[in-house]
Design a protein around this motif. Sequence first.
Motif, PDB file in Angstrom:
ATOM      1  N   ILE A  36       0.880  -1.174   0.000  1.00  0.00           N
ATOM      2  CA  ILE A  36       0.000   0.000   0.000  1.00  0.00           C
ATOM      3  C   ILE A  36       0.912   1.217   0.000  1.00  0.00           C
ATOM      4  N   LYS A  44      -2.484   5.756   4.792  1.00  0.00           N
ATOM      5  CA  LYS A  44      -1.831   4.444   4.885  1.00  0.00           C
ATOM      6  C   LYS A  44      -1.769   3.933   6.321  1.00  0.00           C
ATOM      7  N   ILE A 197       3.286  -1.166   4.092  1.00  0.00           N
ATOM      8  CA  ILE A 197       2.942   0.238   3.919  1.00  0.00           C
ATOM      9  C   ILE A 197       4.226   1.021   3.619  1.00  0.00           C
TER      10      ILE A 197
END
Length: 341
Positions: A36, A44, A197
């Motif tokens: 992500i 995020k 992330i």
Amino acid sequence: MIELKNISKIYKTKNGEITAVKDVNLSIHQGEIFGIIGYSGAGKSTMIRLLNGLEKPTTGTVNVNGQEISSISGNKLRQARQKISMIFQHFNLLWSRTVADNIAFPLEIAGVPKSEREQRVKELIDLVGLSGRDLAYPSQLSGGQKQRVGIARALANNPEVLLCDEATSALDPETTDSILELLLDINKRLGLTIVLITHEMHVIRKICHRVAVMEAGQVVESGEVLQVFQNPQAAITKNFVMQVSGAKESKESIEQILVNYPTGKIVKVTFVGNNTEQPIMSQLIKQFNVDVNIVHGNISQTTSGPYGTLIVQIDGEQENVQQALNLLTSLDIQTEVIEHA
């Protein structure tokens, strides 16, 4: 494995409501590394807190391995979190404990007997490449070694999901690559689902199978990494791809060559997979009697195969140039004639 349905997260403040995540739908498959990516403020960090139940969605559901994390609390949530581990940007180690004791900490909390803890810790120290450092303290470790301890600790309870919150942002490029290679190895060995992330496209390119791009709390684009590299749709995705494709650096070169070489065509050629290894430019020169001037080139490796871009000037008789472009198209090679930089 992980299913997010119609997820929104709204925070109420003195100055009004702030929407951190808006209408997100994502499916993350078991055993994959899912990235992500987004800039600061994209949502995020809120997303990752929703995945482990540290935050509850305002609307929507979060389902991890058949359990609805968004609707449980108390002891059930604590038990669920034992299967959802996390590593952090700044390691979050216990500085008064040795490497071995840091790794053993979640096992102590879970009530695992000492003999079993010691065996598990030894296995994990070997797995993350820290043999011989079991009695060292965090202050005696490099940044990469600290993150390896964090990874080993996160794996202690045999989790099904590993969440990585900007896990390489505090590391230098060489150490970043070594940590990413370790995560890729762990994914292959253990079949562990990893959600990563980051704000760095290099991280996505190197180990992720699929990616979701976030902006202003929304997922603006998602798909297999190689496909996103090959054909980014959203403006923010194009910016991220430029980080590793070198396209920004080529703009000045294109401007210069348009001035110096006004004839022919300036063409951006995108290669994917086996095409990156073929002598296609040489074939154009021989077959169509055209001149090919290389302006800029770059090849990036992804988990699904290589991805390369080449910006060239193709010059010669107009008919020959067009035939050369037609050949590229017939080979399923993406081409774009550039009129302006």
